[in-house]
Motif scaffolding. Sequence first.
Motif, PDB file in Angstrom:
ATOM      1  N   SER A   1       0.834  -1.198   0.000  1.00 31.50           N
ATOM      2  CA  SER A   1       0.000   0.000   0.000  1.00 31.50           C
ATOM      3  C   SER A   1       0.868   1.246   0.000  1.00 31.50           C
ATOM      4  CB  SER A   1      -0.902   0.010   1.238  1.00 31.50           C
ATOM      5  OG  SER A   1      -0.117   0.138   2.418  1.00 31.50           O
ATOM      6  N   ALA A   2       0.294   2.336  -0.483  1.00 34.36           N
ATOM      7  CA  ALA A   2       1.005   3.611  -0.441  1.00 34.36           C
ATOM      8  C   ALA A   2       1.256   4.034   1.000  1.00 34.36           C
ATOM      9  CB  ALA A   2       0.202   4.682  -1.181  1.00 34.36           C
ATOM     10  N   ALA A   3       0.313   3.757   1.886  1.00 35.40           N
ATOM     11  CA  ALA A   3       0.491   4.116   3.299  1.00 35.40           C
ATOM     12  C   ALA A   3       1.683   3.388   3.900  1.00 35.40           C
ATOM     13  CB  ALA A   3      -0.780   3.789   4.078  1.00 35.40           C
ATOM     14  N   ARG A   4       1.871   2.118   3.522  1.00 38.17           N
ATOM     15  CA  ARG A   4       3.019   1.358   4.042  1.00 38.17           C
ATOM     16  C   ARG A   4       4.329   1.946   3.527  1.00 38.17           C
ATOM     17  NH1 ARG A   4       1.738  -1.893   7.889  1.00 38.17           N
ATOM     18  NH2 ARG A   4       0.117  -2.751   6.548  1.00 38.17           N
ATOM     19  N   ALA A   5       4.347   2.358   2.280  1.00 30.96           N
ATOM     20  CA  ALA A   5       5.559   2.971   1.729  1.00 30.96           C
ATOM     21  C   ALA A   5       5.905   4.249   2.492  1.00 30.96           C
ATOM     22  CB  ALA A   5       5.362   3.261   0.243  1.00 30.96           C
ATOM     23  N   GLN A   6       4.895   5.043   2.817  1.00 25.36           N
ATOM     24  CA  GLN A   6       5.142   6.264   3.587  1.00 25.36           C
ATOM     25  C   GLN A   6       5.697   5.942   4.964  1.00 25.36           C
ATOM     26  OE1 GLN A   6       1.412   8.407   3.573  1.00 25.36           O
ATOM     27  NE2 GLN A   6       1.288   8.356   1.332  1.00 25.36           N
ATOM     28  N   GLU A   7       5.162   4.915   5.611  1.00 27.25           N
ATOM     29  CA  GLU A   7       5.668   4.506   6.922  1.00 27.25           C
ATOM     30  C   GLU A   7       7.139   4.128   6.850  1.00 27.25           C
ATOM     31  OE1 GLU A   7       3.273   1.330   8.364  1.00 27.25           O
ATOM     32  OE2 GLU A   7       1.465   2.558   8.599  1.00 27.25           O
ATOM     33  N   ARG A   8       7.501   3.395   5.795  1.00 25.74           N
ATOM     34  CA  ARG A   8       8.899   2.951   5.670  1.00 25.74           C
ATOM     35  C   ARG A   8       9.825   4.131   5.390  1.00 25.74           C
ATOM     36  NH1 ARG A   8      10.078  -0.493   8.597  1.00 25.74           N
ATOM     37  NH2 ARG A   8      12.034  -0.869   7.486  1.00 25.74           N
ATOM     38  N   TRP A   9       9.369   5.085   4.604  1.00 26.96           N
ATOM     39  CA  TRP A   9      10.196   6.272   4.359  1.00 26.96           C
ATOM     40  C   TRP A   9      10.454   7.005   5.669  1.00 26.96           C
ATOM     41  CZ3 TRP A   9      12.666   8.197   0.068  1.00 26.96           C
ATOM     42  CH2 TRP A   9      13.250   9.458   0.215  1.00 26.96           C
TER      43      TRP A   9
ATOM     44  N   SER B   1      11.606  12.744  -5.112  1.00 28.61           N
ATOM     45  CA  SER B   1      12.036  11.821  -6.167  1.00 28.61           C
ATOM     46  C   SER B   1      11.321  10.478  -6.074  1.00 28.61           C
ATOM     47  CB  SER B   1      13.549  11.601  -6.092  1.00 28.61           C
ATOM     48  OG  SER B   1      14.243  12.817  -6.292  1.00 28.61           O
ATOM     49  N   HIS B   2      10.618  10.249  -4.994  1.00 25.11           N
ATOM     50  CA  HIS B   2       9.897   8.989  -4.774  1.00 25.11           C
ATOM     51  C   HIS B   2       8.398   9.232  -4.619  1.00 25.11           C
ATOM     52  CE1 HIS B   2      13.818   7.007  -3.927  1.00 25.11           C
ATOM     53  NE2 HIS B   2      14.120   8.195  -3.461  1.00 25.11           N
ATOM     54  N   SER B   3       7.915  10.358  -5.117  1.00 30.82           N
ATOM     55  CA  SER B   3       6.530  10.757  -4.875  1.00 30.82           C
ATOM     56  C   SER B   3       5.516   9.778  -5.460  1.00 30.82           C
ATOM     57  CB  SER B   3       6.282  12.159  -5.433  1.00 30.82           C
ATOM     58  OG  SER B   3       6.491  12.184  -6.843  1.00 30.82           O
ATOM     59  N   LEU B   4       5.820   9.147  -6.588  1.00 32.64           N
ATOM     60  CA  LEU B   4       4.847   8.239  -7.196  1.00 32.64           C
ATOM     61  C   LEU B   4       4.631   7.000  -6.338  1.00 32.64           C
ATOM     62  CD1 LEU B   4       5.734   8.494 -10.990  1.00 32.64           C
ATOM     63  CD2 LEU B   4       3.937   9.657  -9.707  1.00 32.64           C
ATOM     64  N   LEU B   5       5.686   6.503  -5.706  1.00 31.04           N
ATOM     65  CA  LEU B   5       5.552   5.368  -4.788  1.00 31.04           C
ATOM     66  C   LEU B   5       4.896   5.800  -3.478  1.00 31.04           C
ATOM     67  CD1 LEU B   5       6.011   2.491  -3.844  1.00 31.04           C
ATOM     68  CD2 LEU B   5       8.415   3.058  -3.416  1.00 31.04           C
ATOM     69  N   LEU B   6       5.320   6.919  -2.940  1.00 27.31           N
ATOM     70  CA  LEU B   6       4.830   7.360  -1.632  1.00 27.31           C
ATOM     71  C   LEU B   6       3.376   7.819  -1.669  1.00 27.31           C
ATOM     72  CD1 LEU B   6       7.988   9.337  -0.485  1.00 27.31           C
ATOM     73  CD2 LEU B   6       7.169   7.173   0.462  1.00 27.31           C
ATOM     74  N   GLU B   7       2.990   8.496  -2.726  1.00 28.44           N
ATOM     75  CA  GLU B   7       1.649   9.072  -2.787  1.00 28.44           C
ATOM     76  C   GLU B   7       0.647   8.212  -3.554  1.00 28.44           C
ATOM     77  OE1 GLU B   7       2.070  13.028  -4.334  1.00 28.44           O
ATOM     78  OE2 GLU B   7       3.726  13.491  -2.969  1.00 28.44           O
ATOM     79  N   HIS B   8       1.138   7.396  -4.495  1.00 27.42           N
ATOM     80  CA  HIS B   8       0.227   6.630  -5.348  1.00 27.42           C
ATOM     81  C   HIS B   8       0.535   5.138  -5.374  1.00 27.42           C
ATOM     82  CE1 HIS B   8      -1.139  10.542  -6.795  1.00 27.42           C
ATOM     83  NE2 HIS B   8       0.125  10.858  -6.989  1.00 27.42           N
ATOM     84  N   GLY B   9       1.553   4.705  -4.633  1.00 33.28           N
ATOM     85  CA  GLY B   9       1.882   3.281  -4.574  1.00 33.28           C
ATOM     86  C   GLY B   9       2.421   2.712  -5.866  1.00 33.28           C
ATOM     87  N   LEU B  10       3.072   3.526  -6.695  1.00 33.12           N
ATOM     88  CA  LEU B  10       3.492   3.116  -8.034  1.00 33.12           C
ATOM     89  C   LEU B  10       4.990   2.833  -8.114  1.00 33.12           C
ATOM     90  CD1 LEU B  10       1.475   5.776 -10.074  1.00 33.12           C
ATOM     91  CD2 LEU B  10       0.841   3.387  -9.661  1.00 33.12           C
ATOM     92  N   PHE B  11       5.323   1.761  -8.782  1.00 33.61           N
ATOM     93  CA  PHE B  11       6.706   1.447  -9.122  1.00 33.61           C
ATOM     94  C   PHE B  11       6.937   1.735 -10.606  1.00 33.61           C
ATOM     95  CE2 PHE B  11       6.067  -1.041  -5.321  1.00 33.61           C
ATOM     96  CZ  PHE B  11       7.285  -0.958  -4.673  1.00 33.61           C
TER      97      PHE B  11
ATOM     98  N   GLY C   1      -3.050   3.261  -9.786  1.00 36.88           N
ATOM     99  CA  GLY C   1      -3.320   3.874  -8.501  1.00 36.88           C
ATOM    100  C   GLY C   1      -4.254   5.063  -8.551  1.00 36.88           C
ATOM    101  N   SER C   2      -5.064   5.170  -9.602  1.00 31.00           N
ATOM    102  CA  SER C   2      -5.879   6.375  -9.779  1.00 31.00           C
ATOM    103  C   SER C   2      -7.084   6.436  -8.850  1.00 31.00           C
ATOM    104  CB  SER C   2      -6.344   6.485 -11.239  1.00 31.00           C
ATOM    105  OG  SER C   2      -7.052   5.333 -11.644  1.00 31.00           O
ATOM    106  N   ALA C   3      -7.499   5.317  -8.269  1.00 34.65           N
ATOM    107  CA  ALA C   3      -8.581   5.323  -7.280  1.00 34.65           C
ATOM    108  C   ALA C   3      -7.954   5.237  -5.896  1.00 34.65           C
ATOM    109  CB  ALA C   3      -9.536   4.158  -7.512  1.00 34.65           C
ATOM    110  N   LYS C   4      -8.065   6.303  -5.115  1.00 37.95           N
ATOM    111  CA  LYS C   4      -7.361   6.344  -3.831  1.00 37.95           C
ATOM    112  C   LYS C   4      -8.016   5.459  -2.779  1.00 37.95           C
ATOM    113  CE  LYS C   4      -9.678  10.426  -1.904  1.00 37.95           C
ATOM    114  NZ  LYS C   4      -9.474  11.782  -1.335  1.00 37.95           N
ATOM    115  N   ASP C   5      -9.309   5.149  -2.957  1.00 36.41           N
ATOM    116  CA  ASP C   5      -9.999   4.295  -2.007  1.00 36.41           C
ATOM    117  C   ASP C   5     -11.055   3.491  -2.759  1.00 36.41           C
ATOM    118  OD1 ASP C   5     -12.040   6.160  -2.481  1.00 36.41           O
ATOM    119  OD2 ASP C   5     -11.624   7.268  -0.637  1.00 36.41           O
TER     120      ASP C   5
END
Length: 500
Positions: free
Chosen positions: A100-108, A136-146, A465-469
């Motif tokens: 999830s994008a939330a998990r990526a933010q937690e790890r950052w 530089s990591h906004s797509l992963l952090l905000e949208h969960g995208l690799f 990741g275009s649907a946030k919920d």
Amino acid sequence: MAWGKARSKRLAAPLAVAASALLLTVSIAANAQYADDWWAPGSGRAFPASADYPNGAGSLRVLLTGGPMETKDHPFFTATGPNGRACVTCHQPADAMSLSAARAQERWDATAGKDPLFAAYDGSNCPALPQADRASHSLLLEHGLFRIQRHWPPRDSAGKPITPDFDLEVVRDPTGCESGAYGPAKGNVSVYRRPRPVANLKYLLAIGFAYDPKQGMPLPLDPESGKPMSGNLMADGRAGTLNAQMRDASATHLEVLKHIDSADMARITDFEGRVFTAQQSDAKGGPLDAGGAEGGPDKLARSQAGQLGSYGHPVWSEFEAWEKPVPGLTPEQAAWRASVARGAKIFRDKTFLISDSAGINSPIGFGNPVRNACVFCHNMSQMGNDVAPGQVDLGTTNQPFADPMPWLPLFRITCKGAAHPHYGKVIYTSDPGYALTTGRCADVGKITLQSLRGLASRAPYFSNGSAKDIRGIIDFYERRYKIGYTEQEKQDLVNLMSAL
């Protein structure tokens, strides 16, 4: 636990017995809460037979059939390349074996951006950017995208170049990755996608048809085994088997320079084939396997895969028992369960006109438009993915249907030969999807349908990741196909999808 030599044997013996009993209890308890949500490569802890992870809707259960498994030196959990990642880095149990994008933010936040998750190759917007910067990591952090790097022009599974029947031009390049070494001028295309879950795989590998009804063609065959491939593993269909997917992931996401060997692939296949995930409880409705319902992953593990949701096994029939009141519930529990049961019926029965969707309305097609319901494509019993293999364009990446996503690149596709059946000669897209695998203009924007289990743990949704919920999923379909859902129907569908 290592005991110091000074420890008394008299104390150590009962403590050891107690510790063993505790570990056994945790490993077999049906509702065990796992203490640490994040699985780092090389942690060496045992993967439990069952563990529950809290999420915003309630809790997810991760089930491993066959009992607990030691992960020390296991290839799914061990870093093998220079970036320090393992498969588990991007396929976390707490996120339904996705991320999830939330998990990526937690790890950052926990690691100041130094976790292997943020490896420059695909964990940043572009490897050329300053990697220490959060932006530089906004797509992963905000949208969960690799970042997914594909060849341009495309290549087939043997690496042979394909001559595409369309031209590709970069119109918008917010990451800078389409303009340098990672862009079309240098033989690449960078697109950005969500990681697909590696769980419930017997359903994703199941084959319900002997041919691809979306193309009217025989199913492609695995060059190694000669068996048909399901086509449900990867977003753009570039790998049709687990072995091919593992080779692709090893060479890209893990940046391993040597080929993954057959023994490691066999161990990963064994593990992934035994993992089942689904929502287990809801904060409002309680356990999802109570009151006659059969929610949770245990039903997935026991059921036959690949069954079309009909003939006594309608999709989401797990919740039919909740259509009638169950004694002993609180008013909130009763209302929520009734809503889930209504959502299942809406999913199956509320029809609407599906139009201009390649893979449905063309090339062979069912007519344009065709009237059907959500279950038309999400039709596999217990799972909700598509029994019929192949990719579909719902418009999530192609204009004019795609949501505005200025943070993603935009490409102009110009068909060289026949025009696209629904978009004409020129298409604007943030991700050409399956067309980057086939080289066909008619495949622009086609994406492999997602599985629907564990949704509450792995936002955001759709491949981009275009649907946030979950409500965002419903709202997209409402806009795209003008369905006419009432607010109550939308909430019923949200409650259903939160329970899967």
